[in-house]
Enzyme design. Structure first.
Site, PDB file in Angstrom:
ATOM      1  N   LYS A   1     -11.070  -1.440  -1.627  1.00 17.83           N
ATOM      2  CA  LYS A   1     -10.621  -2.087  -0.408  1.00 17.83           C
ATOM      3  C   LYS A   1     -11.955  -2.073   0.380  1.00 17.83           C
ATOM      4  CE  LYS A   1      -5.673  -0.901  -1.037  1.00 17.83           C
ATOM      5  NZ  LYS A   1      -4.761  -0.005  -0.605  1.00 17.83           N
TER       6      LYS A   1
ATOM      7  N   ASP B   1       0.826  -1.091   0.090  1.00 20.81           N
ATOM      8  CA  ASP B   1      -0.041   0.029   0.057  1.00 20.81           C
ATOM      9  C   ASP B   1       1.052   1.220   0.003  1.00 20.81           C
ATOM     10  OD1 ASP B   1      -2.262   1.777   0.544  1.00 20.81           O
ATOM     11  OD2 ASP B   1      -1.909   1.640   2.506  1.00 20.81           O
ATOM     12  N   LEU B   2       0.394   2.252  -0.357  1.00 16.43           N
ATOM     13  CA  LEU B   2       1.329   3.608  -0.161  1.00 16.43           C
ATOM     14  C   LEU B   2       1.201   4.575   0.908  1.00 16.43           C
ATOM     15  CD1 LEU B   2       2.973   5.738  -1.893  1.00 16.43           C
ATOM     16  CD2 LEU B   2       1.101   6.278  -2.969  1.00 16.43           C
ATOM     17  N   ASP B   3      -0.279   5.059   0.826  1.00 20.26           N
ATOM     18  CA  ASP B   3      -0.423   6.147   1.910  1.00 20.26           C
ATOM     19  C   ASP B   3      -0.566   5.282   3.359  1.00 20.26           C
ATOM     20  OD1 ASP B   3      -0.832   8.182   0.219  1.00 20.26           O
ATOM     21  OD2 ASP B   3      -2.834   7.562  -0.266  1.00 20.26           O
TER      22      ASP B   3
ATOM     23  N   GLU C   1       0.074  -3.150   4.740  1.00 14.67           N
ATOM     24  CA  GLU C   1      -0.956  -2.128   4.791  1.00 14.67           C
ATOM     25  C   GLU C   1      -0.898  -1.711   6.213  1.00 14.67           C
ATOM     26  OE1 GLU C   1      -3.363  -0.656   4.080  1.00 14.67           O
ATOM     27  OE2 GLU C   1      -4.080  -1.319   1.824  1.00 14.67           O
TER      28      GLU C   1
ATOM     29  N   SER D   1      -2.177   0.568  -4.359  1.00 12.86           N
ATOM     30  CA  SER D   1      -2.723   1.819  -3.627  1.00 12.86           C
ATOM     31  C   SER D   1      -4.072   2.072  -4.103  1.00 12.86           C
ATOM     32  CB  SER D   1      -1.755   2.824  -3.647  1.00 12.86           C
ATOM     33  OG  SER D   1      -2.494   4.203  -3.278  1.00 12.86           O
TER      34      SER D   1
HETATM   35  C1  BG6 Z   1      -5.651   5.908  -0.241  1.00  9.42           C
HETATM   36  C2  BG6 Z   1      -5.977   6.545   1.165  1.00  9.42           C
HETATM   37  O1  BG6 Z   1      -4.098   5.096  -0.289  1.00  9.42           O
HETATM   38  O2  BG6 Z   1      -6.170   6.381  -1.177  1.00  9.42           O
HETATM   39  C3  BG6 Z   1      -7.242   7.208   1.089  1.00  9.42           C
HETATM   40  O3  BG6 Z   1      -5.560   5.881   2.238  1.00  9.42           O
HETATM   41  C4  BG6 Z   1      -7.743   7.831  -0.158  1.00  9.42           C
HETATM   42  O4  BG6 Z   1      -7.385   8.157   2.264  1.00  9.42           O
HETATM   43  C5  BG6 Z   1      -7.404   7.013  -1.393  1.00  9.42           C
HETATM   44  O5  BG6 Z   1      -9.039   8.332  -0.131  1.00  9.42           O
HETATM   45  C6  BG6 Z   1      -7.659   7.705  -2.911  1.00  9.42           C
HETATM   46  O6  BG6 Z   1      -6.533   8.529  -3.245  1.00  9.42           O
HETATM   47  P1  BG6 Z   1      -6.673   9.750  -4.265  1.00  9.42           P
HETATM   48  O7  BG6 Z   1      -5.072  10.330  -4.201  1.00  9.42           O
HETATM   49  O8  BG6 Z   1      -7.034   8.902  -5.327  1.00  9.42           O
HETATM   50  O9  BG6 Z   1      -7.708  10.480  -3.656  1.00  9.42           O
HETATM   51 MG    MG Z   2      -2.963   3.291   3.355  1.00 13.48          MG
END
Ligand code: BG6
Ligand code: MG
Length: 216
Positions: free
Chosen positions: A146, A8-10, A170, A115
């Site tokens: 997810k 996962d990224l964030d 994750e 992600s």
């Molecule tokens: C996920 C985050 O990685 O990406 C979420 O944890 C976020 O909070 C989702 O809504 C979508 O991200 P983006 O950058 O496409 O708006």
């Molecule tokens: Mg995350």
């Protein structure tokens, strides 16, 4: 024996939850909904439109806007979010991530990204780790978000391994559920909330080494 890693990224590679929060809070405030950090936990791992739906439902406004208005709101939020991302640098990698990716590269262990973020390629480039990934799932091509396992199954496919041979990383409960649903080994990166269902939890990548994980 494990053969590849799915990230996962964030919240795993960098901490962007604070920027998502600032941008969502501004949007929510503008339509009279007050969100707080505790509510923000529920948005981790959840797609942009699903996040907006959750915010509207939280404020009792789930039926107040058309699809077009919601798309405009999501675009406004994203524009603010992307502005906040401009200042990201390699210093914003979470501790131990780079060393772990270096070791994976050295041992020729394939890595892919699972992600929900459509901003993922941009963020990886800002952090200076884009080239470490053999594949990035395009979330726009997925049927379900997810906690559905779809994104993780796809991420394993893209690096030509079976999910049972993959280790997934994750920080969100929805993500850990997705990894387990895909039949992978789940490592939870714990921040605020405890992650149930993870096979192992860590505070940071500094606790891990690639060789030991491949033996699992
Ligand atoms: C996920 C985050 O990685 O990406 C979420 O944890 C976020 O909070 C989702 O809504 C979508 O991200 P983006 O950058 O496409 O708006
Ligand atoms: Mg995350």
């Amino acid at each position: 024996m494990k053969k590849g890693f799915v990230f996962d990224l964030d919240g795993v590679i960098t901490d962007t939850a604070k920027f998502h929060y600032i941008a969502w809070k501004e949007l929510a405030d503008s339509i009279g909904i007050t969100i707080d950090l505790e509510f923000n936990e529920q948005l981790k791992g959840i797609s942009r439109m699903d996040s907006l739906d959750r915010i509207l439902a939280y404020g009792g406004k789930e039926n107040d806007y058309t699809k077009e208005q919601k798309e405009e709101m999501a675009a406004d939020k994203n524009a603010n979010y992307v502005k906040l991302l401009e200042d990201l640098t390699p210093d914003d990698q979470l501790p131990g991530v780079k060393a772990f990716l270096d070791e994976a590269r050295e041992k020729k262990v394939p890595c892919s990204l699972a992600s929900a973020s459509k901003n993922a390629p941009f963020i990886l480039k800002k952090l200076g780790v884009y080239d470490y990934f053999n594949a990035i799932v395009d979330p726009a091509t997925l049927k379900k978000g997810k906690p559905d396992p779809e994104i993780f199954v796809r991420a394993a496919e893209l690096i030509n391994i079976d999910p049972s041979e993959a280790i997934g990383f994750e920080d969100a409960q929805a993500g850990v559920e997705g990894i387990k649903g895909a039949g992978m080994y789940a490592i939870g990166v714990e921040g605020h909330e405890p992650l149930t269902q993870a096979d192992m939890t860590i505070k940071s990548f500094e606790e891990l080494n690639v060789s030991e994980l491949l033996e699992l």
